[in-house]
Design a protein around this motif. Structure first.
Motif, PDB file in Angstrom:
ATOM      1  N   PHE A 123       0.813  -1.215   0.000  1.00 15.34           N
ATOM      2  CA  PHE A 123       0.000   0.000   0.000  1.00 15.34           C
ATOM      3  C   PHE A 123       0.843   1.260   0.000  1.00 15.34           C
ATOM      4  O   PHE A 123       0.582   2.197  -0.737  1.00 15.34           O
ATOM      5  N   ASP A 124       1.855   1.295   0.847  1.00 15.52           N
ATOM      6  CA  ASP A 124       2.634   2.525   0.967  1.00 15.52           C
ATOM      7  C   ASP A 124       4.024   2.201   1.507  1.00 15.52           C
ATOM      8  O   ASP A 124       4.305   2.383   2.695  1.00 15.52           O
ATOM      9  N   PRO A 125       4.927   1.719   0.640  1.00 16.55           N
ATOM     10  CA  PRO A 125       6.275   1.356   1.110  1.00 16.55           C
ATOM     11  C   PRO A 125       7.053   2.537   1.675  1.00 16.55           C
ATOM     12  O   PRO A 125       7.856   2.378   2.592  1.00 16.55           O
ATOM     13  N   ASN A 126       6.811   3.735   1.146  1.00 13.68           N
ATOM     14  CA  ASN A 126       7.526   4.906   1.666  1.00 13.68           C
ATOM     15  C   ASN A 126       7.118   5.207   3.107  1.00 13.68           C
ATOM     16  O   ASN A 126       7.960   5.495   3.960  1.00 13.68           O
ATOM     17  N   ALA A 127       5.823   5.112   3.386  1.00 16.81           N
ATOM     18  CA  ALA A 127       5.359   5.346   4.756  1.00 16.81           C
ATOM     19  C   ALA A 127       5.778   4.206   5.673  1.00 16.81           C
ATOM     20  O   ALA A 127       6.035   4.427   6.866  1.00 16.81           O
ATOM     21  N   ALA A 128       5.853   2.975   5.141  1.00 18.72           N
ATOM     22  CA  ALA A 128       6.326   1.856   5.946  1.00 18.72           C
ATOM     23  C   ALA A 128       7.755   2.106   6.408  1.00 18.72           C
ATOM     24  O   ALA A 128       8.089   1.919   7.589  1.00 18.72           O
ATOM     25  N   LEU A 129       8.607   2.568   5.495  1.00 21.95           N
ATOM     26  CA  LEU A 129       9.973   2.921   5.871  1.00 21.95           C
ATOM     27  C   LEU A 129       9.981   4.104   6.835  1.00 21.95           C
ATOM     28  O   LEU A 129      10.760   4.145   7.793  1.00 21.95           O
ATOM     29  N   GLY A 130       9.096   5.068   6.599  1.00 18.14           N
ATOM     30  CA  GLY A 130       9.007   6.223   7.481  1.00 18.14           C
ATOM     31  C   GLY A 130       8.672   5.831   8.902  1.00 18.14           C
ATOM     32  O   GLY A 130       9.271   6.323   9.870  1.00 18.14           O
ATOM     33  N   ALA A 131       7.707   4.926   9.054  1.00 15.02           N
ATOM     34  CA  ALA A 131       7.296   4.485  10.387  1.00 15.02           C
ATOM     35  C   ALA A 131       8.446   3.796  11.117  1.00 15.02           C
ATOM     36  O   ALA A 131       8.700   4.054  12.303  1.00 15.02           O
ATOM     37  N   ILE A 132       9.163   2.928  10.418  1.00 10.27           N
ATOM     38  CA  ILE A 132      10.268   2.192  11.038  1.00 10.27           C
ATOM     39  C   ILE A 132      11.350   3.142  11.528  1.00 10.27           C
ATOM     40  O   ILE A 132      11.887   2.979  12.631  1.00 10.27           O
ATOM     41  N   HIS A 133      11.665   4.154  10.740  1.00 14.19           N
ATOM     42  CA  HIS A 133      12.772   5.041  11.101  1.00 14.19           C
ATOM     43  C   HIS A 133      12.380   6.108  12.125  1.00 14.19           C
ATOM     44  O   HIS A 133      13.261   6.704  12.758  1.00 14.19           O
ATOM     45  N   LEU A 134      11.081   6.343  12.278  1.00 15.46           N
ATOM     46  CA  LEU A 134      10.654   7.420  13.179  1.00 15.46           C
ATOM     47  C   LEU A 134      10.106   6.925  14.520  1.00 15.46           C
ATOM     48  O   LEU A 134      10.276   7.591  15.537  1.00 15.46           O
ATOM     49  N   LEU A 135       9.437   5.779  14.536  1.00 19.31           N
ATOM     50  CA  LEU A 135       8.706   5.379  15.739  1.00 19.31           C
ATOM     51  C   LEU A 135       9.597   4.881  16.861  1.00 19.31           C
ATOM     52  O   LEU A 135       9.237   4.958  18.022  1.00 19.31           O
ATOM     53  N   GLY A 136      10.765   4.311  16.514  1.00 19.70           N
ATOM     54  CA  GLY A 136      11.680   3.873  17.556  1.00 19.70           C
ATOM     55  C   GLY A 136      11.202   2.631  18.284  1.00 19.70           C
ATOM     56  O   GLY A 136      10.247   1.976  17.885  1.00 19.70           O
ATOM     57  N   CYS A 137      11.885   2.301  19.382  1.00 18.15           N
ATOM     58  CA  CYS A 137      11.616   1.058  20.126  1.00 18.15           C
ATOM     59  C   CYS A 137      11.497   1.323  21.620  1.00 18.15           C
ATOM     60  O   CYS A 137      12.091   0.616  22.435  1.00 18.15           O
ATOM     61  N   ALA A 138      10.732   2.319  22.002  1.00 19.67           N
ATOM     62  CA  ALA A 138      10.662   2.690  23.423  1.00 19.67           C
ATOM     63  C   ALA A 138      10.071   1.586  24.287  1.00 19.67           C
ATOM     64  O   ALA A 138      10.492   1.370  25.416  1.00 19.67           O
ATOM     65  N   ASN A 139       9.069   0.861  23.758  1.00 17.71           N
ATOM     66  CA  ASN A 139       8.412  -0.184  24.545  1.00 17.71           C
ATOM     67  C   ASN A 139       8.458  -1.514  23.800  1.00 17.71           C
ATOM     68  O   ASN A 139       8.463  -1.554  22.574  1.00 17.71           O
ATOM     69  N   ASN A 140       8.465  -2.619  24.585  1.00 14.51           N
ATOM     70  CA  ASN A 140       8.453  -3.954  23.990  1.00 14.51           C
ATOM     71  C   ASN A 140       9.542  -4.087  22.919  1.00 14.51           C
ATOM     72  O   ASN A 140       9.266  -4.482  21.789  1.00 14.51           O
ATOM     73  N   TYR A 141      10.764  -3.787  23.283  1.00 18.07           N
ATOM     74  CA  TYR A 141      11.834  -3.758  22.288  1.00 18.07           C
ATOM     75  C   TYR A 141      11.908  -5.061  21.496  1.00 18.07           C
ATOM     76  O   TYR A 141      12.007  -5.048  20.260  1.00 18.07           O
ATOM     77  N   ALA A 142      11.868  -6.201  22.189  1.00 14.29           N
ATOM     78  CA  ALA A 142      12.033  -7.485  21.506  1.00 14.29           C
ATOM     79  C   ALA A 142      10.979  -7.690  20.426  1.00 14.29           C
ATOM     80  O   ALA A 142      11.265  -8.229  19.360  1.00 14.29           O
ATOM     81  N   VAL A 143       9.756  -7.231  20.707  1.00 14.49           N
ATOM     82  CA  VAL A 143       8.657  -7.442  19.768  1.00 14.49           C
ATOM     83  C   VAL A 143       8.722  -6.432  18.622  1.00 14.49           C
ATOM     84  O   VAL A 143       8.626  -6.793  17.444  1.00 14.49           O
ATOM     85  N   ILE A 144       8.879  -5.156  18.943  1.00 11.74           N
ATOM     86  CA  ILE A 144       8.869  -4.141  17.885  1.00 11.74           C
ATOM     87  C   ILE A 144      10.096  -4.293  16.985  1.00 11.74           C
ATOM     88  O   ILE A 144      10.029  -4.046  15.778  1.00 11.74           O
ATOM     89  N   HIS A 145      11.212  -4.738  17.546  1.00 12.97           N
ATOM     90  CA  HIS A 145      12.391  -5.013  16.724  1.00 12.97           C
ATOM     91  C   HIS A 145      12.074  -6.091  15.685  1.00 12.97           C
ATOM     92  O   HIS A 145      12.450  -5.970  14.506  1.00 12.97           O
ATOM     93  N   SER A 146      11.374  -7.131  16.113  1.00 13.94           N
ATOM     94  CA  SER A 146      11.002  -8.199  15.183  1.00 13.94           C
ATOM     95  C   SER A 146      10.028  -7.695  14.126  1.00 13.94           C
ATOM     96  O   SER A 146      10.095  -8.102  12.956  1.00 13.94           O
ATOM     97  N   ILE A 147       9.117  -6.805  14.511  1.00 13.62           N
ATOM     98  CA  ILE A 147       8.159  -6.252  13.545  1.00 13.62           C
ATOM     99  C   ILE A 147       8.885  -5.405  12.500  1.00 13.62           C
ATOM    100  O   ILE A 147       8.622  -5.523  11.300  1.00 13.62           O
ATOM    101  N   TYR A 148       9.797  -4.548  12.944  1.00 11.76           N
ATOM    102  CA  TYR A 148      10.551  -3.732  11.982  1.00 11.76           C
ATOM    103  C   TYR A 148      11.366  -4.625  11.043  1.00 11.76           C
ATOM    104  O   TYR A 148      11.438  -4.385   9.830  1.00 11.76           O
TER     105      TYR A 148
END
Length: 386
Positions: A123-148
């Motif tokens: 749908f939106d690869p540019n926004a997908a990359l944007g979300a990964i680079h901006l949202l960070g890993c403040a909570n649930n690092y192990a899980v969000i790292h795997s999602i990114y």
């Protein structure tokens, strides 16, 4: 009746293959019917230059409807920012249950998350990359790292023209790669002291532990399990747990390994700040042909760009801008990447972001830079129209 359309990306169209969708103009006039064949690069470039749109495939529609039927998903929009938050919410308890050996029959639940993550890359690869680079890993690092890692693996899979099924399998493996060290991974995220010998051994053993937990949860796919087992193997044989090299490592594991390295670099820890994406990409480039498969490294860099969406740059004219779209290649000529200038040369925030084509000399990128200290990450989705 108004048709729901998404913008056509170059990776959506495979030459000499019947289109799995119809193509429309911006005004929703039919341009090409489903099953039409685009046979030349010239035809493809003409379509992309027009900025054409396509209808959703049956699979995408089915997923959209399935999400709508869930009581807690009435407001969910299939865009990277809300989808990643949703997947984080769903994946965290699921992985905890699998790690505790209390989640038999987990495969359909993992696959559903993987399918959603694959679709946001469409749908939106540019926004997908944007979300990964901006949202960070403040909570649930192990899980969000795997999602990114999963999203980036999906983007690289699209670059490699994998089938949807094969791409979702890689995404599923990335989501579950660290099951054997969930608690340790969160601990290490906050730890600023050196690894203990016990921690080091647990890291080495976690791929095997993850495979064991997946088997107990009902995962039988050999490819899935192989990717999890091998995702820390290196092309030169320096990885673990079995020191495999070259062709002995599955292609999917090589994809996940590369992306896992990149994701680890761009997310900070208590003991270090995150590495700028531009510098992380240069690090991957330097390792290509040794630890990292050279072809994969080149494909990854072409997919993200050397200044990926979601990263900040200084422009030639003194502005600070946020990259929102990767560069494009038309008729062997490169334009972009594209950005929104947020801060003027005098250091003041613009009332409204200013669109910039960084392929133009005045707006050429001087260097990558950290996010401005007053940048509001909670409002980041608006820069992609969400």
């Amino acid at each position: 009746m108004e048709i729901e359309l998404v913008k056509v990306q170059s990776s959506d169209i495979e030459l000499n293959t019947p289109l799995p969708f119809s193509i429309f103009t911006f005004e929703q006039s039919l341009l090409l019917k489903k099953n039409t064949i685009v046979s030349t690069e010239k035809q493809l470039n003409v379509l992309l230059e027009k900025g054409v749109y396509r209808n959703l495939t049956e699979q995408e529609i089915e997923l959209r409807e399935a999400l709508k039927q869930e009581p807690d998903q009435k407001k969910l929009q299939t865009n990277p920012f809300t989808a990643i938050a949703y997947c984080n919410q769903k994946l965290y308890p699921l992985l905890q249950d699998i790690a505790a050996q209390e989640a038999e029959g987990a495969q359909p639940r993992i696959t559903k998350i993987a399918e959603l993550l694959r679709i946001i890359t469409v749908f939106d690869p540019n926004a997908a990359l944007g979300a990964i680079h901006l949202l960070g890993c403040a909570n649930n690092y192990a899980v969000i790292h795997s999602i990114y890692t999963a999203v980036l693996s999906g983007l690289l899979g699209r670059r490699r023209q994998l089938s949807d099924k094969d791409n979702e399998l890689i995404i599923s493996a990335a989501l579950t790669m660290n099951l054997g060290m969930l608690k340790l991974q969160d601990q290490l995220y906050r730890q600023d002291s050196p690894l203990t010998s016990e921690q080091r051994q647990q890291i080495i053993e976690h791929p095997k532990q993850s495979v064991m937990l997946l088997k107990k949860a009902g995962i039988e796919s050999r490819d899935w399990l192989a990717m999890v087992l091998q995702h820390h193997e290196k092309n030169d044989g320096s990885g673990y747990p079995n020191k495999l090299s070259g062709g002995a490592i599955s292609e999917g594991a090589k994809v996940i390994s590369l992306v896992d390295i990149y994701t680890s670099l761009i997310t900070g820890r208590k003991y270090r700040a995150p590495v700028l994406a531009h510098d992380a990409i240069k690090s991957l480039f330097a390792k290509r042909g040794n630890e990292i498969d050279e072809q994969l490294a080149n494909q990854f860099i072409r997919e993200t760009g050397i200044y990926p969406p979601g990263t900040f740059v200084d422009l030639q004219n003194g502005e600070i801008a946020l990259i929102t779209k990767r560069g494009t290649v038309k008729n062997s000529k490169t334009s972009g990447p594209y950005a929104l200038a947020l801060i003027s040369p005098r250091g003041a925030f613009y009332r409204e972001p200013q669109k910039r084509d960084c392929g133009i000399a005045l707006y050429k990128i001087s260097k990558a830079c950290p996010a401005p200290k007053v940048f509001n990450v909670d409002q980041a989705n608006k820069f992609w129209g969400y």
